[in-house]
Design a protein around this motif. Structure first.
Motif, PDB file in Angstrom:
ATOM      1  N   VAL A 277      10.233  -6.892  -4.296  1.00 16.33           N
ATOM      2  CA  VAL A 277       9.249  -6.449  -3.295  1.00 16.33           C
ATOM      3  C   VAL A 277       9.381  -7.298  -2.037  1.00 16.33           C
ATOM      4  O   VAL A 277       9.341  -6.786  -0.912  1.00 16.33           O
TER       5      VAL A 277
ATOM      6  N   ILE B 163       5.606   4.060  -1.555  1.00 22.97           N
ATOM      7  CA  ILE B 163       6.371   2.815  -1.673  1.00 22.97           C
ATOM      8  C   ILE B 163       7.219   2.834  -2.939  1.00 22.97           C
ATOM      9  O   ILE B 163       8.379   2.419  -2.936  1.00 22.97           O
ATOM     10  N   ASP B 164       6.652   3.320  -4.043  1.00 24.44           N
ATOM     11  CA  ASP B 164       7.429   3.479  -5.279  1.00 24.44           C
ATOM     12  C   ASP B 164       8.722   4.247  -5.001  1.00 24.44           C
ATOM     13  O   ASP B 164       9.814   3.847  -5.423  1.00 24.44           O
TER      14      ASP B 164
ATOM     15  N   VAL C  47       9.159  -1.893   2.783  1.00 22.99           N
ATOM     16  CA  VAL C  47       7.723  -2.015   2.521  1.00 22.99           C
ATOM     17  C   VAL C  47       7.099  -2.727   3.707  1.00 22.99           C
ATOM     18  O   VAL C  47       7.618  -3.762   4.154  1.00 22.99           O
TER      19      VAL C  47
ATOM     20  N   ASP D 109       1.307  -4.038   3.365  1.00 19.82           N
ATOM     21  CA  ASP D 109       1.222  -3.371   2.063  1.00 19.82           C
ATOM     22  C   ASP D 109       1.755  -4.230   0.923  1.00 19.82           C
ATOM     23  O   ASP D 109       1.613  -3.852  -0.248  1.00 19.82           O
ATOM     24  N   GLU D 110       2.350  -5.369   1.259  1.00 19.22           N
ATOM     25  CA  GLU D 110       3.003  -6.164   0.213  1.00 19.22           C
ATOM     26  C   GLU D 110       2.006  -6.623  -0.849  1.00 19.22           C
ATOM     27  O   GLU D 110       2.217  -6.389  -2.048  1.00 19.22           O
TER      28      GLU D 110
ATOM     29  N   TYR E 128       0.355  -3.829  -2.904  1.00 19.44           N
ATOM     30  CA  TYR E 128       1.331  -3.233  -3.821  1.00 19.44           C
ATOM     31  C   TYR E 128       1.573  -4.150  -5.027  1.00 19.44           C
ATOM     32  O   TYR E 128       1.615  -3.692  -6.178  1.00 19.44           O
TER      33      TYR E 128
ATOM     34  N   ARG F 274      -0.186   5.986  -0.635  1.00 23.82           N
ATOM     35  CA  ARG F 274       0.646   4.987   0.039  1.00 23.82           C
ATOM     36  C   ARG F 274       1.500   4.227  -0.978  1.00 23.82           C
ATOM     37  O   ARG F 274       2.698   3.998  -0.762  1.00 23.82           O
ATOM     38  N   VAL F 275       0.890   3.831  -2.079  1.00 28.62           N
ATOM     39  CA  VAL F 275       1.612   3.089  -3.117  1.00 28.62           C
ATOM     40  C   VAL F 275       2.681   3.970  -3.763  1.00 28.62           C
ATOM     41  O   VAL F 275       3.794   3.512  -4.054  1.00 28.62           O
ATOM     42  N   GLU F 276       2.361   5.237  -3.990  1.00 30.65           N
ATOM     43  CA  GLU F 276       3.358   6.150  -4.572  1.00 30.65           C
ATOM     44  C   GLU F 276       4.547   6.332  -3.637  1.00 30.65           C
ATOM     45  O   GLU F 276       5.698   6.434  -4.091  1.00 30.65           O
TER      46      GLU F 276
ATOM     47  N   THR G 145       1.809   2.387 -15.403  1.00 28.27           N
ATOM     48  CA  THR G 145       2.785   2.367 -14.316  1.00 28.27           C
ATOM     49  C   THR G 145       4.163   2.727 -14.827  1.00 28.27           C
ATOM     50  O   THR G 145       4.477   2.531 -15.994  1.00 28.27           O
TER      51      THR G 145
ATOM     52  N   ARG H 210       0.811  -2.772  -8.663  1.00 32.37           N
ATOM     53  CA  ARG H 210       1.945  -2.425  -9.502  1.00 32.37           C
ATOM     54  C   ARG H 210       2.396  -3.567 -10.413  1.00 32.37           C
ATOM     55  O   ARG H 210       2.795  -3.321 -11.549  1.00 32.37           O
TER      56      ARG H 210
END
Length: 284
Positions: free
Chosen positions: A187, A235-236, A196, A200-201, A204, A231-233, A175, A208
């Protein structure tokens, strides 16, 4: 094999279980045809012991090895204990070699060292290796070696360098490095502001911050792995932008909150539309 005949060594026990799985009228097999594109893998469905021998004879067939190990790791995570045993057994030549190297100059119980190496490997197999990165097998081996080496060092033995086969074709960190502290609180703050989405919390955080494997989480959410990864990317990117712009400070203007809320509603509409599209096709 009777319970009284079961091997004392954890690595020998894996080998015995592997023999039981790959012999008899219905042995566990891996179909290589879907994995052959761009590799020099053999055709058909060889026995798993034969596949292990092929991999040992072709140590520089990196594409083939990556393809096989991505599939083994995926099955170990999603398809039950038999594939955990199969994956571990295919790594046994390396795990035994590491155990032999780490026993030099170490006065502890050899079985304890075997167990530590095996634990490191299984932890990485279950959660730590990212299948989107190259050289998943090297990452597994590195985790196994590190676990055994830490036990070796706790006993005061002399440090041993990482084996060449792990240094060759190994991956970097899973990561991106986070430039901020207390990422779990960050977060939570991002969720409160709508950067966010609430649903998704936890995925994620698991991926991560907890370094959990993505495949079981995607399966639990009913999402393709690629969808969850994208989706995670995203959020990043949103969190990085928020940190850079100072959005995650304690004081946030009403205008900014309204802007973030509108963006969250737009994401929810897009997500709902993507979910509804297959339903409309089925109904039609």
């Amino acid at each position: 094999m009777n319970a009284t005949d079961w091997p004392d060594s954890p690595l020998d026990a894996v080998d015995a279980a592997f023999h039981a799985l790959t012999s008899g009228p219905q042995p566990l097999l891996l179909d290589l045809e879907p994995l052959r594109d761009g590799t020099d893998l053999p055709t058909g469905r060889p026995s798993l012991p034969a596949l292990r021998r092929w991999l040992l004879k072709h140590p520089r067939s990196y594409e083939a090895r990556d393809a096989v190990w991505r599939e083994l790791i995926r099955r170990a995570r999603l398809d039950g204990p038999a594939w955990v045993i199969a994956a571990t057994a295919l790594a046994l030549p390396s795990l035994r070699r590491y155990a032999g190297q780490l026993r030099r100059g170490w006065g502890g119980d050899a079985y304890d060292l075997d167990a530590e190496i095996l634990t490191g490997f299984l932890t990485a197999l279950r959660d730590r290796v990212d299948l989107a990165r190259p050289a998943p097998y090297a990452s597994l081996c590195r985790a196994a070696w590190r676990a055994g080496h830490e036990l070796h060092q706790r006993d005061g033995a002399e440090a041993i360098p990482l084996p060449e086969e792990i240094l060759e074709h190994v991956t970097g960190p899973r990561t991106p490095r986070r430039p901020w502290g207390h990422p779990d609180l960050l977060v939570r703050r991002a969720v409160e502001l709508g950067i966010v989405d609430a649903e998704d919390e936890q995925p994620y955080i698991d991926l991560r911050l907890g370094n959990r494997a993505i495949e079981p989480i995607a399966a639990r959410l009913g999402l393709p792995v690629a969808t969850l990864r994208r989706r995670v990317e995203r959020i990043d990117a949103r969190i990085a932008e928020a940190v850079s712009d100072g959005m995650l400070e304690e004081a946030t203007s009403p205008q900014l909150r309204e802007k973030l809320e509108q963006r969250a509603k737009q994401r929810a509409r897009i997500r709902a539309g993507r979910t509804a599209a297959p339903q409309r096709l089925i109904a039609a």
